[in-house]
Design an enzyme around this catalytic site. Structure first.
Site, PDB file in Angstrom:
ATOM      1  N   GLU A   1      45.011  61.594 -40.282  1.00  0.00           N
ATOM      2  CA  GLU A   1      46.059  61.152 -40.657  1.00  0.00           C
ATOM      3  C   GLU A   1      47.292  60.636 -39.636  1.00  0.00           C
ATOM      4  O   GLU A   1      48.052  59.656 -39.646  1.00  0.00           O
ATOM      5  CB  GLU A   1      46.866  61.954 -41.710  1.00  0.00           C
ATOM      6  CG  GLU A   1      46.251  62.337 -43.141  1.00  0.00           C
ATOM      7  CD  GLU A   1      46.270  61.325 -43.914  1.00  0.00           C
ATOM      8  OE1 GLU A   1      47.347  60.633 -44.243  1.00  0.00           O
ATOM      9  OE2 GLU A   1      45.208  60.549 -44.437  1.00  0.00           O
TER      10      GLU A   1
ATOM     11  N   ASP B   1      51.892  49.730 -46.609  1.00  0.00           N
ATOM     12  CA  ASP B   1      50.616  49.757 -47.813  1.00  0.00           C
ATOM     13  C   ASP B   1      51.350  49.734 -49.221  1.00  0.00           C
ATOM     14  O   ASP B   1      50.576  50.240 -50.068  1.00  0.00           O
ATOM     15  CB  ASP B   1      49.914  51.112 -47.602  1.00  0.00           C
ATOM     16  CG  ASP B   1      50.952  52.506 -47.704  1.00  0.00           C
ATOM     17  OD1 ASP B   1      52.068  52.179 -47.921  1.00  0.00           O
ATOM     18  OD2 ASP B   1      50.432  53.758 -47.521  1.00  0.00           O
TER      19      ASP B   1
ATOM     20  N   THR C   1      56.461  56.433 -45.545  1.00  0.00           N
ATOM     21  CA  THR C   1      55.476  57.703 -45.349  1.00  0.00           C
ATOM     22  C   THR C   1      55.750  58.581 -44.613  1.00  0.00           C
ATOM     23  O   THR C   1      56.324  58.057 -43.524  1.00  0.00           O
ATOM     24  CB  THR C   1      53.913  57.110 -44.963  1.00  0.00           C
ATOM     25  OG1 THR C   1      53.423  56.318 -46.140  1.00  0.00           O
ATOM     26  CG2 THR C   1      52.884  58.259 -44.986  1.00  0.00           C
TER      27      THR C   1
END
Length: 286
Positions: free
Chosen positions: A68, A86, A91
């Site tokens: 990640e 995305d 995020t």
């Protein structure tokens, strides 16, 4: 730098994985989840070791972080925040909480329950409005700065740990234990739920598990553990390939499958693997 292949946005139906998990309901557009509070998923019991062993849990955190965050230092990610393009908005944090999928909203609400008046609390209305979208409306650079400031607060760090455990780690480990899986299997479930979400559709964790169980029995059903885990990884790869952002399946091929092929079902170091072409190793227990 965080890799641009995040979990699928649907994190609904977490309750099917572990009694008492966070209650999640699909947003109107069907592509994200709206979170409502309920009792948090119970932590896996220490008996039986597995990822309930804090040393093995630390290994799991580092393995996920290698994919990640391109780093084993997962604790450096509390302050992380960006829009990786995305379609899930911002995020952020140690597990990639997203403004468009409900779990960031859940996190900030939990933080506010723990510490009213914190620097992120005023953004709750905006997070509610953008949930299910990739919008930055009401957030923007001021929110990004506030997130990074909040990340210095140990209460916010604990809130991130709590949400990681209640929505992802504990449900995954509890389900793995119910399926008769050991440490490696518990990690394989956890990594899958992080990327794909704990939903029950075909490309979320629950759906991947159902597909695997059509091919092989779990150990709890009398099946062979290695055979079942290979079926699960096959099902996961198929799910990953349905989304362009997940085409690189190296976290399965050159990480998890390496451990499985070596027969390291207990996830014992030394561990050597690659994710997205980068090499990592854990030589001793943390």
């Amino acid at each position: 730098m965080r890799r641009p292949n995040r979990r699928i946005a649907v994190i609904a139906a977490a309750g099917v994985l572990a009694a008492g998990g966070a209650s999640l309901a699909l947003a109107a557009n069907g592509n994200a989840a709206t979170v409502t509070h309920s009792t948090r998923a119970a932590a896996p019991q220490a008996s039986g070791a597995g990822l309930a062993d804090p040393h093995k849990k630390e290994i799991a955190m580092e393995l996920v972080s290698s994919a990640e965050n391109s780093s084993l230092d997962w604790k450096a990610q509390y302050k992380y925040i960006e829009d990786i393009g995305d379609g899930r908005g911002y995020t952020a944090g140690i597990i990639g909480f997203c403004s468009g999928t409900g779990d960031m909203l859940e996190l900030v609400q939990h933080y506010t329950d723990m510490e009213p008046g914190n620097g992120l609390a005023k953004y709750l209305p905006a997070l509610q409005r953008v949930n299910g979208t990739d919008s930055h409306s009401g957030l923007g650079s001021a929110f990004v700065s506030a997130w990074k400031t909040a990340a210095k607060d140990t209460v916010f760090q604990q809130a991130q740990n709590d949400e990681r455990d209640s929505v992802y780690f504990n449900p995954a480990v509890n389900q793995a234990k119910s399926d008769g899986l050991g440490t490696l299997g518990q990690f394989i479930y956890y990594d899958a739920i992080v990327m794909h979400g704990p939903g029950d559709d075909p490309v979320s964790f629950g759906g991947i598990r159902k597909t695997a169980m059509k091919k092989a029995k779990t150990p709890a059903q009398g099946g062979n553990e290695t055979t079942y885990l290979n079926a699960f990884l096959d099902a996961r790869k198929a799910a990953m390939k349905t989304e362009d952002a997940h085409d690189d399946t190296s976290r399965v091929d050159t990480e998890q499958r390496v451990f499985l092929n070596a027969g390291n079902l207990n996830l014992d170091p030394p561990l050597k693997w690659k994710t997205y072409g980068d090499s990592y190793q854990i030589l001793t227990l943390p």
